[in-house]
Write an enzyme that holds these catalytic residues in place. Structure first.
Site, PDB file in Angstrom:
ATOM      1  N   CYS A   1      15.468  52.161  57.503  1.00 53.73           N
ATOM      2  CA  CYS A   1      15.204  50.811  56.979  1.00 53.73           C
ATOM      3  C   CYS A   1      16.415  49.917  57.174  1.00 53.73           C
ATOM      4  O   CYS A   1      17.522  50.219  56.697  1.00 53.73           O
ATOM      5  CB  CYS A   1      14.826  50.902  55.504  1.00 53.73           C
ATOM      6  SG  CYS A   1      14.707  49.308  54.667  1.00 53.73           S
TER       7      CYS A   1
ATOM      8  N   CYS B   1      17.805  48.552  53.906  1.00 55.30           N
ATOM      9  CA  CYS B   1      18.558  49.577  53.181  1.00 55.30           C
ATOM     10  C   CYS B   1      19.979  49.688  53.722  1.00 55.30           C
ATOM     11  O   CYS B   1      20.939  49.832  52.952  1.00 55.30           O
ATOM     12  CB  CYS B   1      17.847  50.923  53.297  1.00 55.30           C
ATOM     13  SG  CYS B   1      16.151  50.935  52.657  1.00 55.30           S
TER      14      CYS B   1
END
Length: 489
Positions: free
Chosen positions: A75, A78
């Site tokens: 991600c 993230c």
């Protein structure tokens, strides 16, 4: 021991006690070793501030308050949050906060992530006992730390003195206070605070703590202090306490961005926005912003229950939201619950026109645009796809050509291959038929010849039948003549 000395030395380096240089350590090799030790020390320090969690976390978490980042290794958001998360861990650790900071790979421990209600990445949750609080604010260090400290503490914080009350008033733009002793209202207030503490602070105080300028109609009471004034909760006029707190947790007038607009959607209010360009100091922009501010204060009793007021810098976000074009400066009213919006029928340049426009939205006479119907959803998909393609081409034309040109090229080749394959198959079939003498013309000639043969055969059969009939008649005539011939003999 050598590693411990190296760690201590590099801790001093990191703290700036003395600089790293060849003269400090003597040789270049020692400098390299020290830098490696510093990296190890820093890595261990970061690891201590943010703990990597596994499936044993579920059984060991109940005795502590945890702030956990559920992430996915692939991600992009993230990865962007990772350095901020380390700063959050360092800040909470240094301030003596009881909150422990951790992170969990939600793809590796998907079962546990599902138990905590993780639906996307990254997901930030504060876990306190059996309760789990979702963080929905901006992903900045200060906002996350403020959320952790607020939720980790008691749902309702007492204000024991006037000095404490004044101190808290200076720190908070919106302040909810329960005033009075024990009562059913206080029990309800604590219940609402436990639910909505993710958004704001809740306090309690006795009447003696309040300034003398504040007079309440009755005790106990729940009061919100904001916009330089205070407003009291009325159960009969304001409905449930939870709904009232949810509506009142924002200032009457805000500078609005995309995130704030998302939060305002949870209040159930319509949002009246002045779309302006703050870099453009024209009279029109200043007048429109001033009109919205005046309405938010002067007409609070009329519109506060149903409208939130504010301004937004630029029209890019609004254009994407309504899939259209909004001029700058202008006024637009948004219904974030069903994605409808309202536009004035004339230029808003006076207080009277603005109030009339808001009233027309309130009484339903102003036409609504947009919505969340099927047509609008299809339009949204097409608009988002177009926006994505355009943004890719603007940021990286070569990448855009590769991402979208390659699939189109492959599809074109597939179509060409299917078309040419059908033509080749037809040519092969024709060639095979020619080799076997089975072309369409040959087949027709054979069929015509067969019909001729069958017709000739039928004619022959008919002639044979007629000949047999003639022979039979001759035999009968001869038989009739034979007795007469015998008599003559």
């Amino acid at each position: 021991m050598q590693l411990d000395n190296c760690a201590r030395a590099n801790a001093l380096v990191l703290l700036g006690v003395f600089p790293v240089s060849c003269s400090s350590f003597g040789k270049m090799a020692e400098v390299k070793v020290s830098l490696v030790c510093a990296a190890v020390f820093l890595s261990s320090l970061v690891g201590a501030l943010v703990e990597d969690l596994d499936d044993s976390f579920k059984d060991n978490r109940m005795n502590d308050v945890w702030l956990v980042d559920f992430y996915a290794p692939w991600c992009g958001y993230c990865k962007k949050l990772e350095p901020i998360w380390h700063d959050v861990g360092a800040e909470l650790k240094s301030s003596g906060s009881p909150v422990r900071v951790g992170k969990m790979d939600a793809t590796a421990y998907s079962g546990m992530a599902s138990e905590f209600g993780v639906r996307g990445y990254p997901t930030i949750k504060l876990l306190k006992g059996d309760l789990a609080y979702n963080y929905k604010g901006p992903r900045t260090k200060d906002d996350i730390i403020e959320f952790a400290n607020r939720v980790a503490g008691p749902a309702v914080r007492p204000l024991p003195s006037k000095q404490m009350f004044e101190h808290v008033m200076k720190r908070h733009d919106v302040l909810f206070v329960y005033v009075g002793g024990e009562s059913p209202l206080k029990e309800k207030y604590i219940e609402v605070a436990s639910e909505l503490i993710v958004y704001t602070y809740f306090f309690s105080a006795l009447e003696e703590v309040l300034p003398e300028t504040i007079t309440l109609p009755e005790l106990p009471s729940v009061v919100v202090f904001k916009d330089g004034s205070y407003f009291t909760y009325d159960q009969y006029e304001d409905g449930s306490l939870s709904s009232w707190v949810n509506r009142e947790r924002f200032q009457g007038y805000l500078q609005i961005d995309g995130f704030t607009l998302y939060e305002l959607g949870e209040t159930g209010k319509l949002v009246a926005v002045a779309v302006i360009d703050e870099k453009d100091h024209t009279e029109d922009s200043h007048r429109l912003k001033s009109l919205i501010q005046r309405v938010s204060t002067e007409y609070r009793d009329h519109f506060n229950r149903d409208f939130q007021f504010g301004h937004m810098d630029g029209n890019d976000y609004i254009n994407g939201l309504i899939m259209g074009e909004v001029s700058v400066p202008s006024v637009i009213i948004l219904n974030t619950s069903n994605e409808q919006y309202f536009l004035p029928s004339e230029t808003v340049d006076t207080m009277e026109k603005l109030v009339n426009f808001i009233n027309s939205v309130l009484d339903g006479t102003s036409p609504a645009y947009g919505g969340d119907g099927i047509f609008q959803r299809v339009k949204r998909v097409a608009y988002d796809a177009k926006s994505t393609v355009m943004s890719v081409f603007r940021s990286s034309p070569l990448l855009g050509c590769f991402l979208f040109g390659l699939p189109l090229g492959v599809i074109s080749l597939m179509c060409y291959g299917m078309c040419t394959a059908e033509s080749d198959d037809g040519a092969d079939d024709m060639e095979l038929m020619k080799r076997e003498g089975l072309t369409d013309e040959d087949e027709e000639e054979e069929e015509e010849e067969e019909r001729r043969r069958q017709a000739a055969k039928l004619e022959e059969d008919e002639e044979e039948e007629e000949g047999e009939e003639d022979d039979e008649e001759l035999r009968q005539q001869e038989e009739e003549k034979s007795p007469k011939s015998k008599k003559a003999d």
